[in-house]
Design a protein around this motif. Structure first.
Motif, PDB file in Angstrom:
ATOM      1  N   UNK A   1     -22.812 -28.503 -21.556  1.00  0.00           N
ATOM      2  CA  UNK A   1     -21.493 -28.496 -22.148  1.00  0.00           C
ATOM      3  C   UNK A   1     -21.446 -28.118 -23.748  1.00  0.00           C
ATOM      4  N   UNK A   2     -22.213 -28.825 -24.292  1.00  0.00           N
ATOM      5  CA  UNK A   2     -22.265 -28.667 -25.596  1.00  0.00           C
ATOM      6  C   UNK A   2     -22.434 -27.099 -25.860  1.00  0.00           C
ATOM      7  N   UNK A   3     -23.289 -26.654 -25.246  1.00  0.00           N
ATOM      8  CA  UNK A   3     -23.655 -25.199 -25.335  1.00  0.00           C
ATOM      9  C   UNK A   3     -22.401 -24.329 -25.236  1.00  0.00           C
ATOM     10  N   UNK A   4     -21.535 -24.635 -24.170  1.00  0.00           N
ATOM     11  CA  UNK A   4     -20.466 -24.043 -23.717  1.00  0.00           C
ATOM     12  C   UNK A   4     -19.475 -23.819 -24.785  1.00  0.00           C
ATOM     13  N   UNK A   5     -19.505 -24.977 -25.460  1.00  0.00           N
ATOM     14  CA  UNK A   5     -18.417 -25.127 -26.706  1.00  0.00           C
ATOM     15  C   UNK A   5     -18.979 -24.439 -28.138  1.00  0.00           C
TER      16      UNK A   5
ATOM     17  N   UNK B   1     -11.724 -32.260 -24.438  1.00  0.00           N
ATOM     18  CA  UNK B   1     -11.810 -31.468 -23.269  1.00  0.00           C
ATOM     19  C   UNK B   1     -11.738 -32.534 -21.872  1.00  0.00           C
ATOM     20  N   UNK B   2     -12.668 -33.479 -22.100  1.00  0.00           N
ATOM     21  CA  UNK B   2     -12.893 -34.332 -21.031  1.00  0.00           C
ATOM     22  C   UNK B   2     -11.878 -35.450 -20.849  1.00  0.00           C
TER      23      UNK B   2
ATOM     24  N   UNK C   1     -18.719 -33.747 -35.291  1.00  0.00           N
ATOM     25  CA  UNK C   1     -17.558 -33.373 -36.401  1.00  0.00           C
ATOM     26  C   UNK C   1     -16.238 -32.883 -35.700  1.00  0.00           C
ATOM     27  N   UNK C   2     -16.325 -32.217 -34.600  1.00  0.00           N
ATOM     28  CA  UNK C   2     -15.253 -31.393 -34.058  1.00  0.00           C
ATOM     29  C   UNK C   2     -14.884 -32.041 -32.710  1.00  0.00           C
ATOM     30  N   UNK C   3     -15.626 -32.702 -32.005  1.00  0.00           N
ATOM     31  CA  UNK C   3     -14.980 -33.608 -30.976  1.00  0.00           C
ATOM     32  C   UNK C   3     -14.636 -32.819 -29.625  1.00  0.00           C
TER      33      UNK C   3
END
Length: 120
Positions: A18-22, A83-84, A76-78
Motif C-alpha cells: 500500500x505504501x509503495x502504491x502511494x 484512502x482507508x 507526513x502526508x497520511x
C-alpha cells in the motif's frame, strides 16, 4: 525452494505494498526496483543481490531505507490513512442507501459512491 511466509510477514507485505502504491514514485529508480523485487516479486535478498550484482548487505540496507522513507512519507502526508477512511465512508454510504425505501434514489447514491471509489 519456496519460502514460507508468516501472517505477520504477510501483514507487512500488504502494508508496504500500500505504501509503495502511494509513494513508490518518490523513491530513486534503483531503490524502487530493488524494493519491487523484494516486496512485490517476493525475491530473497540473495536473489536480488545476484540479479543486481550488489552485495546482500547492500540490498538489505536499500530495502531498510525504502521502508523508512515510505513510512516517513505516510507519517507526513497520511494518504493511505485518508484512502482507508474514504473507503470505509463510501461503504457506509452504500449500506445506508440500500436500507432506504426509495430504490431509485438508493441506486443513484450507490452509483455515486462507486464513482468516487473508482476515482480514489
Amino acid at each position: 525452494m519456496e519460502k514460507r511466509v508468516s501472517l505477520s510477514q504477510i501483514d507487512e507485505i500488504v502494508e508496504y505494498s500500500y505504501l509503495y502504491d502511494f509513494y513508490g514514485g518518490l523513491l530513486k529508480e534503483n531503490h524502487r526496483l530493488i524494493f519491487e523485487d523484494y516486496i512485490l516479486n517476493n525475491l530473497s535478498l540473495g536473489e536480488i543481490a545476484r540479479d543486481r550484482d550488489i552485495t546482500r548487505q547492500g540490498v538489505h540496507d536499500t530495502i531498510k531505507r525504502c521502508k523508512k522513507k515510505l513510512r516517513d512519507y505516510e507519517d507526513k502526508l497520511q494518504l493511505v490513512k485518508k484512502f482507508e477512511i474514504t473507503k470505509d465512508k463510501l461503504q457506509e454510504i452504500e449500506e445506508i442507501a440500500s436500507q432506504g425505501q426509495d430504490k431509485e434514489r438508493a441506486k443513484s447514491i450507490s452509483k455515486l459512491a462507486q464513482e468516487i471509489y473508482d476515482m480514489i
